[in-house]
Write a protein that holds these residues in place. Structure first.
Motif, PDB file in Angstrom:
ATOM      1  N   UNK A  34      10.109   0.696  24.424  1.00  0.00           N
ATOM      2  CA  UNK A  34       9.047   1.521  25.082  1.00  0.00           C
ATOM      3  C   UNK A  34       8.720   1.299  26.298  1.00  0.00           C
ATOM      4  N   UNK A  35       9.352   0.299  27.063  1.00  0.00           N
ATOM      5  CA  UNK A  35       9.012   0.047  28.270  1.00  0.00           C
ATOM      6  C   UNK A  35       8.365  -1.372  28.632  1.00  0.00           C
ATOM      7  N   UNK A  36       8.096  -1.402  29.757  1.00  0.00           N
ATOM      8  CA  UNK A  36       7.351  -2.777  30.250  1.00  0.00           C
ATOM      9  C   UNK A  36       5.776  -2.925  29.757  1.00  0.00           C
ATOM     10  N   UNK A  37       5.403  -3.575  28.801  1.00  0.00           N
ATOM     11  CA  UNK A  37       4.247  -3.602  28.427  1.00  0.00           C
ATOM     12  C   UNK A  37       3.214  -4.743  29.104  1.00  0.00           C
ATOM     13  N   UNK A  38       3.588  -5.117  30.254  1.00  0.00           N
ATOM     14  CA  UNK A  38       2.833  -6.115  30.788  1.00  0.00           C
ATOM     15  C   UNK A  38       1.251  -5.771  31.267  1.00  0.00           C
ATOM     16  N   UNK A  39       1.353  -4.354  31.652  1.00  0.00           N
ATOM     17  CA  UNK A  39      -0.009  -4.105  32.146  1.00  0.00           C
ATOM     18  C   UNK A  39      -0.931  -3.810  30.938  1.00  0.00           C
ATOM     19  N   UNK A  40      -0.320  -3.315  29.907  1.00  0.00           N
ATOM     20  CA  UNK A  40      -1.084  -2.658  28.476  1.00  0.00           C
ATOM     21  C   UNK A  40      -1.690  -4.240  28.024  1.00  0.00           C
ATOM     22  N   UNK A  41      -0.662  -5.157  27.797  1.00  0.00           N
ATOM     23  CA  UNK A  41      -0.942  -6.530  27.254  1.00  0.00           C
ATOM     24  C   UNK A  41      -1.998  -6.980  27.991  1.00  0.00           C
ATOM     25  N   UNK A  42      -1.884  -6.997  29.392  1.00  0.00           N
ATOM     26  CA  UNK A  42      -3.011  -7.892  30.290  1.00  0.00           C
ATOM     27  C   UNK A  42      -4.342  -6.962  29.961  1.00  0.00           C
ATOM     28  N   UNK A  92       4.239   6.470  23.414  1.00  0.00           N
ATOM     29  CA  UNK A  92       4.149   4.883  23.644  1.00  0.00           C
ATOM     30  C   UNK A  92       4.438   4.589  25.055  1.00  0.00           C
ATOM     31  N   UNK A  93       5.843   5.488  25.394  1.00  0.00           N
ATOM     32  CA  UNK A  93       6.421   4.927  26.671  1.00  0.00           C
ATOM     33  C   UNK A  93       5.592   5.254  27.904  1.00  0.00           C
ATOM     34  N   UNK A  94       4.654   6.484  27.596  1.00  0.00           N
ATOM     35  CA  UNK A  94       3.781   6.829  28.388  1.00  0.00           C
ATOM     36  C   UNK A  94       2.497   5.573  28.669  1.00  0.00           C
ATOM     37  N   UNK A  95       2.315   5.218  27.349  1.00  0.00           N
ATOM     38  CA  UNK A  95       1.154   4.255  27.460  1.00  0.00           C
ATOM     39  C   UNK A  95       1.714   3.009  28.175  1.00  0.00           C
ATOM     40  N   UNK A  96       2.945   2.516  27.927  1.00  0.00           N
ATOM     41  CA  UNK A  96       3.407   1.408  28.403  1.00  0.00           C
ATOM     42  C   UNK A  96       3.500   1.562  29.990  1.00  0.00           C
ATOM     43  N   UNK A  97       3.955   2.525  30.560  1.00  0.00           N
ATOM     44  CA  UNK A  97       3.987   2.842  32.153  1.00  0.00           C
ATOM     45  C   UNK A  97       2.600   2.965  32.794  1.00  0.00           C
ATOM     46  N   UNK A  98       1.815   3.798  32.206  1.00  0.00           N
ATOM     47  CA  UNK A  98       0.370   4.032  32.645  1.00  0.00           C
ATOM     48  C   UNK A  98      -0.769   3.961  31.473  1.00  0.00           C
TER      49      UNK A  98
END
Length: 203
Positions: free
Chosen positions: A69-77, A150-156
């Motif tokens: 689904x992409x880079x989840x670093x922003x959501x995880x933070x 979920x991909x959109x959530x991962x991105x923004x």
């Protein structure tokens, strides 16, 4: 199984009670009560493990269907910050074709701690791992459009969550009705703003 305190094995089953079939709930609650009263027997421990796995439709890692689904670093933070001293698992609510999509951070006692659980309505769809992979539940029908969401959530993460608030007038984190214009402008209230470390009320 990992991710729970060995002294309190019943907590991993408590964490997934809402995903168990109705027919298993009474037995699961009896096991939890027995474990809290004292040291559970080896057979009870075995059933605690078995029901916890059944609740999440767990399968061997090699056989689980996964999607990136992409880079989840922003959501995880975002989730990690809110998890500090939180009484409830941090969550974000999204919208998919009129249905509520709830993403919540799994507790340290869960089958897969610190991952992000995904529910559409009342159905657990799977979990997002911290490396950005989504593990699909083998027991759920995959809704059309969920992966793209979920991909959109991962991105923004915030942008994706704001759509729920704009459609429903409710906070994208706690789902309570927004009544203040400043809250409506950002899609969440002041309490959730503090919890998730987000700006609120700025002109």
């Amino acid at each position: 199984m990992s991710g729970y305190t060995a002294n309190y094995p019943e907590q991993k089953l408590e964490a997934v009670l809402d995903r168990l079939p109705e027919k298993d709930l009474a037995f699961a609650r009896d096991l939890i009560a027995a474990a809290k009263r004292g040291s559970p027997s080896p057979k009870q421990l075995e059933w605690i493990d078995r029901l916890a796995l059944r609740a999440v439709g767990e399968a061997p890692a090699s056989s689980r269907e996964t999607f990136a689904v992409g880079d989840m670093s922003g959501a995880i933070a975002l989730f990690d910050k809110a998890a500090v001293n939180a009484r409830k698992p941090p969550a974000v609510v999204l919208r998919l074709d009129g249905q509520k999509v709830r993403l919540s951070r799994a507790s340290q006692f869960a089958v897969a701690p610190d991952t992000i659980n995904v529910k559409v309505g009342e159905v657990w769809q799977g979990r997002i791992l911290r490396d950005g992979k989504f593990e699909k539940s083998p027991r759920a029908d995959f809704p059309v459009g969920l992966l793209a969401l979920l991909e959109k959530f991962a991105k923004e993460p915030i942008v994706a969550a704001q759509e729920y608030a704009r459609e429903t007038g409710c906070c994208c984190f706690c789902a309570k009705e927004l009544t203040d214009e400043r809250s409506k402008a950002v899609s969440y209230g002041p309490v959730c703003a503090r919890k998730y470390g987000l700006p609120w009320g700025d002109k």
